[in-house]
Design a protein around this motif. Structure first.
Motif, PDB file in Angstrom:
ATOM      1  N   LEU A   4      14.804  30.287  49.356  1.00  0.00           N
ATOM      2  CA  LEU A   4      14.623  30.082  47.928  1.00  0.00           C
ATOM      3  C   LEU A   4      15.914  29.656  47.235  1.00  0.00           C
ATOM      4  O   LEU A   4      16.992  30.159  47.561  1.00  0.00           O
ATOM      5  CB  LEU A   4      14.109  31.374  47.290  1.00  0.00           C
ATOM      6  CG  LEU A   4      12.833  31.931  47.908  1.00  0.00           C
ATOM      7  CD1 LEU A   4      12.495  33.289  47.306  1.00  0.00           C
ATOM      8  CD2 LEU A   4      11.680  30.966  47.735  1.00  0.00           C
ATOM      9  N   GLU A   5      15.769  28.764  46.266  1.00  0.00           N
ATOM     10  CA  GLU A   5      16.911  28.315  45.480  1.00  0.00           C
ATOM     11  C   GLU A   5      16.503  28.184  44.024  1.00  0.00           C
ATOM     12  O   GLU A   5      15.605  27.389  43.700  1.00  0.00           O
ATOM     13  CB  GLU A   5      17.443  26.983  45.985  1.00  0.00           C
ATOM     14  CG  GLU A   5      18.681  26.503  45.228  1.00  0.00           C
ATOM     15  CD  GLU A   5      19.289  25.248  45.827  1.00  0.00           C
ATOM     16  OE1 GLU A   5      18.764  24.775  46.839  1.00  0.00           O
ATOM     17  OE2 GLU A   5      20.292  24.753  45.279  1.00  0.00           O
ATOM     18  N   GLU A   6      17.184  28.945  43.169  1.00  0.00           N
ATOM     19  CA  GLU A   6      16.895  28.933  41.748  1.00  0.00           C
ATOM     20  C   GLU A   6      17.736  27.883  41.024  1.00  0.00           C
ATOM     21  O   GLU A   6      18.838  27.549  41.463  1.00  0.00           O
ATOM     22  CB  GLU A   6      17.181  30.309  41.115  1.00  0.00           C
ATOM     23  CG  GLU A   6      16.449  31.478  41.733  1.00  0.00           C
ATOM     24  CD  GLU A   6      17.215  32.123  42.865  1.00  0.00           C
ATOM     25  OE1 GLU A   6      16.922  33.296  43.172  1.00  0.00           O
ATOM     26  OE2 GLU A   6      18.118  31.482  43.431  1.00  0.00           O
ATOM     27  N   SER A   7      17.216  27.419  39.889  1.00  0.00           N
ATOM     28  CA  SER A   7      17.951  26.502  39.024  1.00  0.00           C
ATOM     29  C   SER A   7      17.416  26.620  37.617  1.00  0.00           C
ATOM     30  O   SER A   7      16.361  27.241  37.392  1.00  0.00           O
ATOM     31  CB  SER A   7      17.827  25.059  39.520  1.00  0.00           C
ATOM     32  OG  SER A   7      16.481  24.637  39.487  1.00  0.00           O
ATOM     33  N   GLY A   8      18.158  26.041  36.666  1.00  0.00           N
ATOM     34  CA  GLY A   8      17.678  25.992  35.297  1.00  0.00           C
ATOM     35  C   GLY A   8      18.334  26.952  34.337  1.00  0.00           C
ATOM     36  O   GLY A   8      18.040  26.926  33.137  1.00  0.00           O
ATOM     37  N   LEU A  18      13.856  28.391  27.596  1.00  0.00           N
ATOM     38  CA  LEU A  18      14.493  27.911  28.822  1.00  0.00           C
ATOM     39  C   LEU A  18      13.469  28.012  29.940  1.00  0.00           C
ATOM     40  O   LEU A  18      12.646  28.949  29.941  1.00  0.00           O
ATOM     41  CB  LEU A  18      15.714  28.776  29.140  1.00  0.00           C
ATOM     42  CG  LEU A  18      16.807  28.245  30.061  1.00  0.00           C
ATOM     43  CD1 LEU A  18      17.440  26.982  29.480  1.00  0.00           C
ATOM     44  CD2 LEU A  18      17.876  29.311  30.266  1.00  0.00           C
ATOM     45  N   ARG A  19      13.493  27.075  30.862  1.00  0.00           N
ATOM     46  CA  ARG A  19      12.601  27.147  32.007  1.00  0.00           C
ATOM     47  C   ARG A  19      13.419  27.205  33.285  1.00  0.00           C
ATOM     48  O   ARG A  19      14.223  26.305  33.569  1.00  0.00           O
ATOM     49  CB  ARG A  19      11.635  25.953  32.063  1.00  0.00           C
ATOM     50  CG  ARG A  19      10.555  26.164  33.127  1.00  0.00           C
ATOM     51  CD  ARG A  19       9.542  25.052  33.165  1.00  0.00           C
ATOM     52  NE  ARG A  19       9.984  23.906  33.947  1.00  0.00           N
ATOM     53  CZ  ARG A  19       9.171  23.048  34.559  1.00  0.00           C
ATOM     54  NH1 ARG A  19       7.857  23.222  34.480  1.00  0.00           N
ATOM     55  NH2 ARG A  19       9.662  22.025  35.215  1.00  0.00           N
ATOM     56  N   LEU A  20      13.183  28.235  34.060  1.00  0.00           N
ATOM     57  CA  LEU A  20      13.809  28.372  35.361  1.00  0.00           C
ATOM     58  C   LEU A  20      12.881  27.826  36.440  1.00  0.00           C
ATOM     59  O   LEU A  20      11.659  27.907  36.317  1.00  0.00           O
ATOM     60  CB  LEU A  20      14.119  29.841  35.659  1.00  0.00           C
ATOM     61  CG  LEU A  20      14.983  30.580  34.641  1.00  0.00           C
ATOM     62  CD1 LEU A  20      15.241  31.998  35.126  1.00  0.00           C
ATOM     63  CD2 LEU A  20      16.268  29.856  34.373  1.00  0.00           C
ATOM     64  N   SER A  21      13.492  27.290  37.477  1.00  0.00           N
ATOM     65  CA  SER A  21      12.737  26.777  38.616  1.00  0.00           C
ATOM     66  C   SER A  21      13.232  27.427  39.890  1.00  0.00           C
ATOM     67  O   SER A  21      14.405  27.796  39.996  1.00  0.00           O
ATOM     68  CB  SER A  21      12.905  25.260  38.726  1.00  0.00           C
ATOM     69  OG  SER A  21      12.429  24.605  37.579  1.00  0.00           O
ATOM     70  N   CYS A  22      12.332  27.543  40.845  1.00  0.00           N
ATOM     71  CA  CYS A  22      12.695  28.084  42.152  1.00  0.00           C
ATOM     72  C   CYS A  22      12.016  27.228  43.209  1.00  0.00           C
ATOM     73  O   CYS A  22      10.787  27.092  43.215  1.00  0.00           O
ATOM     74  CB  CYS A  22      12.256  29.526  42.270  1.00  0.00           C
ATOM     75  SG  CYS A  22      12.503  30.256  43.895  1.00  0.00           S
ATOM     76  N   GLN A 117      22.305  32.073  36.411  1.00  0.00           N
ATOM     77  CA  GLN A 117      22.754  32.842  35.249  1.00  0.00           C
ATOM     78  C   GLN A 117      22.083  32.338  33.977  1.00  0.00           C
ATOM     79  O   GLN A 117      22.067  31.139  33.705  1.00  0.00           O
ATOM     80  CB  GLN A 117      24.260  32.732  35.095  1.00  0.00           C
ATOM     81  CG  GLN A 117      24.826  33.399  33.850  1.00  0.00           C
ATOM     82  CD  GLN A 117      24.786  34.921  33.934  1.00  0.00           C
ATOM     83  OE1 GLN A 117      25.166  35.499  34.945  1.00  0.00           O
ATOM     84  NE2 GLN A 117      24.334  35.567  32.867  1.00  0.00           N
ATOM     85  N   VAL A 118      21.548  33.277  33.217  1.00  0.00           N
ATOM     86  CA  VAL A 118      21.013  32.985  31.892  1.00  0.00           C
ATOM     87  C   VAL A 118      21.813  33.808  30.888  1.00  0.00           C
ATOM     88  O   VAL A 118      21.912  35.026  31.030  1.00  0.00           O
ATOM     89  CB  VAL A 118      19.519  33.335  31.791  1.00  0.00           C
ATOM     90  CG1 VAL A 118      19.035  33.196  30.351  1.00  0.00           C
ATOM     91  CG2 VAL A 118      18.708  32.438  32.711  1.00  0.00           C
TER      92      VAL A 118
END
Length: 122
Positions: A4-8, A18-22, A117-118
């Motif tokens: 898994l790799e998160e972004s956003g 804000l929208r996070l993606s994984c 990080q948010v």
């Protein structure tokens, strides 16, 4: 196996969205329930949201209920976290995780990504 790799993540102001993606680079993505968790220094990891493999059922933590929405696109092997009406207390590192179990119990999740990080300023 899931990878898994998160972004956003980023810096936003209170009230923003804000929208996070994984992204999952492993196999059989739709077989896994997916979840989002968050953590701040000195605190335990907190459950945010989860979704079954089919996307038919979701579960949310009390602190984000009504503001955050989890969704997934199995064709793209992606899971998202739409965050609206952000508050300074939402500031944290957000992690994506997977579970072989579809019950959406937070303790069943693992295979953590590296986090994104948010930061929400007042």
């Amino acid at each position: 196996q899931v990878q898994l790799e998160e972004s956003g993540g980023g810096l936003v102001q209170a009230g923003d969205s804000l929208r996070l993606s994984c992204a999952d680079s492993g196999r059989a993505f739709s077989a896994y329930a997916m979840g989002w968790f968050r953590q701040t220094p000195g605190k335990e990891r907190e459950f945010v949201a989860a979704i079954t493999g089919s996307g038919g059922r979701t579960n949310y933590g009390d602190s984000v209920q009504g503001r955050f929405t989890i969704s997934r696109d199995n064709a793209k092997a992606m899971v998202y976290l739409q965050m609206n009406s952000l508050k300074p207390e939402d500031t944290a590192v957000y992690y994506c995780a997977a579970s072989r179990f579809q019950g959406l119990e937070p303790k069943t999740f693992g295979a953590w990504g590296q986090g994104t990080q948010v930061t929400v300023s007042a």
